[in-house]
Each structure stands twice: as structure tokens, then as C-alpha cells.
Design an enzyme around this catalytic site. Sequence first.
Site, PDB file in Angstrom:
ATOM      1  CG  HIS A 161      37.367  94.464  38.577  1.00 61.86           C
ATOM      2  ND1 HIS A 161      37.830  95.514  37.814  1.00 61.86           N
ATOM      3  CD2 HIS A 161      38.353  93.750  39.002  1.00 61.86           C
ATOM      4  CE1 HIS A 161      39.043  95.336  37.651  1.00 61.86           C
ATOM      5  NE2 HIS A 161      39.541  94.314  38.143  1.00 61.86           N
ATOM      6  CB  CYS A 248      38.270 101.937  38.626  1.00 61.56           C
ATOM      7  SG  CYS A 248      36.910 100.863  38.175  1.00 61.56           S
TER       8      CYS A 248
END
Length: 253
Positions: A161, A248
Amino acid sequence: MFKHAIVRTVSKNFQYGLTSSKLGKPDYNKALIQHSDYIKALRKCGLKVLTLETDDRFPDSTFVEDTAVVNEDLAIIANLGATSRKGEEIEIRKVLDKFYENVESIEKPGTLDGGDVLRVEDQYFIGISQRTNKVGALQLKEILKKYGYSCILVKLKEVIHLKTGLVYIGDKNLIVSGEFIDNPLFQNYNIIKVDEDESYAANCIRVNNYVLLANGYEKLINSISSLGCKVLKLDITEFRKMDGGLSCLSLRF
Ligand code: GLY
């Protein structure tokens, strides 16, 4: 200033989630303790934390950041790129509907994970990754444009990511690691380079007056402290084993 955070308790099936790390199986009980410490840290930063029940259908569902993009104006529900994670966003939508008047969503064939979306003041960087495709990124760009935000797309080469390796902590300070270090897109910022041996720690988060950092990465901890930031160090080893980091684990708004 952020007021709220949404987190989700670690799934009993956490060990079966997606990962590319070779660090072994996460210790579930240790993960619960680390998650609980993370919640305490968010509270110390002044946030009201909503903790959702575990959802054992989805091993990765503790990584709630991927399910939405949130700011002071709206929430955008993601369409997660990994097949095993599709559906995590359904309950998050119900929760965000209670906080927001404006809720939009990324629709297929667009895919987007919130971990690929980095806000820098009123501009967003959107990573095109294994999880976020160009259609999804362009949908997000169009939605955000309506609310006055601009977007720049960034093609990822290595990291899962965008925020795995690129994080903004305010005051023009950009934490940059690996493939992003020489990218001309970021040269107008005050770049804090993360050495390769500490690249995992790049995924830190600024939450109001604090920066939350993974414990054990002293060079980055010192660099960020020397900027005058108040640092909170957290053990996050079990989440690292599942390719997760500090950002996250929550949606912050
Ligand atoms: N294990 C987190 C993810 O890959 O989405």
C-alpha cells in the site's frame, strides 16, 4: 484535529490473513494486547474510539483503514482489491452512515484500499497498487474534487500500500522510504528518509499532538522526535507479521 477512531478487534482467524512477510504466525493473544495498547494510545491522543466486534469471516478485518477514506467532509466506502477482503466494507458503511451525511463509494470495476490513500493537507496521493486500480483511483479523484480536494496518482512498484512507505505527519514533514525516496513528486516537502533496515517503521501516524511509531526503530524515532513531535511508541510485531502497520488499524476523523 481528529475526534473519532474506529477500530475492529482482531479476528480469531487473523493468522489466515494475507501476508507476504516471512516472520511466522502471529501470536493471537499478543496481538490482542498490542491492539488494546493501540486503542489506549488513540485515547491518549484525545480520540473517542469505537471498537467493533471481531468479524471472523474476514481474517484481515482488523485492518479497518482499508475499508474507507474519511475526512471532515465525507466518507468514501472502498471496494477492496483483495478477493478475501471483499465484504469487509459492508458493516463499516453502516457505522459511517451514523457519523456522516455525505457517504460515497467506489464501484466496480474500480477497486481501492484505504491504505493506498494519503492525505497531505488538501491534496491526496493515491497509490495504484496490487489492490487499487486506476479506475478506482480516478473514481476517488472525481469524488474528492467535488469537495475541493486535489489528487495525484502514484504508481507503486514494490510496497503493498502507498502508506506502507509514505506518510505525512504535518508541517510539510513527509516520512519517505524505499521506492518513494527519489520520486520527484515529493521533493517539495521536508523529507524524512527511512533507512532500509527500518522501512517497516515508515508506517507511522500523526494523531493530533502525537506521532505513533512502531517500537524498536530508534533512528526514525530520533528523527521524528528531533522535529519536536511528541512520540508514542507501540509494540506492533504481531501485525507486522500480517503485513499490517499502525495506520491500517484505525479510521481516524
Ligand atoms: N494483511 C493485510 C492485507 O494484506 O490487506
